[in-house]
Design a protein around this motif. Structure first.
Motif, short mmCIF file in Angstrom:
data_model
loop_
_atom_site.label_atom_id
_atom_site.label_comp_id
_atom_site.label_asym_id
_atom_site.label_seq_id
_atom_site.Cartn_x
_atom_site.Cartn_y
_atom_site.Cartn_z
N ARG A 13 -34.16 24.71 -25.29
CA ARG A 13 -33.35 24.81 -24.07
C ARG A 13 -33.07 26.26 -23.72
NH1 ARG A 13 -29.87 20.93 -22.78
NH2 ARG A 13 -31.50 19.62 -23.70
N GLU A 24 -21.30 22.26 -22.90
CA GLU A 24 -22.32 21.36 -22.34
C GLU A 24 -23.17 20.74 -23.44
OE1 GLU A 24 -24.44 23.76 -19.58
OE2 GLU A 24 -22.80 23.82 -18.11
N GLU A 28 -23.55 16.79 -24.50
CA GLU A 28 -24.87 16.19 -24.47
C GLU A 28 -25.23 15.53 -25.80
OE1 GLU A 28 -29.56 17.59 -24.05
OE2 GLU A 28 -27.94 18.87 -23.27
#
Length: 268
Positions: A13, A24, A28
């Protein structure tokens, strides 16, 4: 998911987006912020990414390295917010101003949505989006047009041509790096040209730069330090940097993490 699998996904990522945020990732993967921070510590210790406040970014910057807007937005977020808070105090209702591309100028845009009668010229897609979403009817937003860069700036001949016919009260300029020799720099050649057009169009230049910009050199100079009427930075700016900047710019303003100006030095 095993820790090693999660870390591999995080690294992928970072390499794709240029940066990640702890909150975040925790949401996730369904784990705690502390778990994500341990993952980032592991990857950082291996030299695979760089930890920053609230997240991590890709490693290996150079004079032509141009991180994406999201990657830069997780770096020095508290300092950028403080700098933007002070910069907003320089804007008066009814002014015609310009905001260059950058994450600090985007923070400033969020603080300008309540200023009446502004005309804002920008080559930044995020800045234009912030002001457009606010939908204030007495504000005019002028987007220059041009070729989009990885940092969501619009640059090139179309942008320069649009800017050259304008006359602006203030330009708030975000920069990639600052040194005594190179001045204010950017990693994008066309962005430097577009920024110079903005400088020429404005009566006053206010540079917004957190402490990490000192000593960083992009491939192309925008203008020398002496072109800045005001430079706003944070209180982690090194003493040597303060000395050099204070000798060159019109006014150096240092803000704390709360946005309060700790003092300012006027040299001309």
């Amino acid at each position: 998911m095993l820790a090693r699998q999660r870390q591999a996904t995080i690294l992928d990522r970072v390499r794709t987006a240029g940066g990640v945020r702890v909150t975040e990732l925790a949401a996730e993967f369904g784990v705690s912020d502390m778990t994500i921070r341990r993952d980032l510590d592991t990857l950082h210790d291996q030299g695979l990414l760089a930890k920053v406040h609230g997240g991590a970014t890709a490693t290996g910057p150079g004079s032509t390295d141009e991180p994406g807007f999201h990657a830069k937005s997780v770096r020095q977020s508290a300092e950028k917010a403080a700098i933007a808070g002070h910069a907003a105090e320089l804007v008066r209702p009814g002014a015609a101003i310009a905001l260059s591309a950058g994450t600090t100028t985007a923070e400033l845009a969020r603080r300008l949505v309540d200023v009446a009668g502004l005309t804002v010229v920008t080559n930044s897609l995020p800045v234009a989006e912030i002001l457009h979403t606010a939908g204030r009817p007495d504000q005019t937003v002028v987007l220059t047009g041009g070729v989009r860069t990885p940092s969501d700036a619009l640059v090139g001949p179309l942008a320069v041509e649009a800017i050259q016919s304008l006359h602006l009260d203030l330009l708030f300029l975000g920069v990639h790096g600052i040194t005594e020799r190179a001045g204010f720099t950017t990693p994008n050649l066309m962005e430097a040209e577009t920024d110079r057009a903005l400088v020429e169009a404005a009566d006053r230049l206010v540079v917004l730069a957190d402490h990490t910009k000192w000593g960083t050199v992009g491939i192309s100079s925008i203008v020398g330090l002496g072109a800045a009427d005001v430079l706003v930075s944070d209180d982690r700016l090194a003493p040597e940097a303060r000395r050099v900047i204070d000798e060159k710019v019109g006014e150096l303003v240092i803000v704390t993490g709360t946005g309060r100006a700790t003092g300012q030095e006027t040299t001309r």
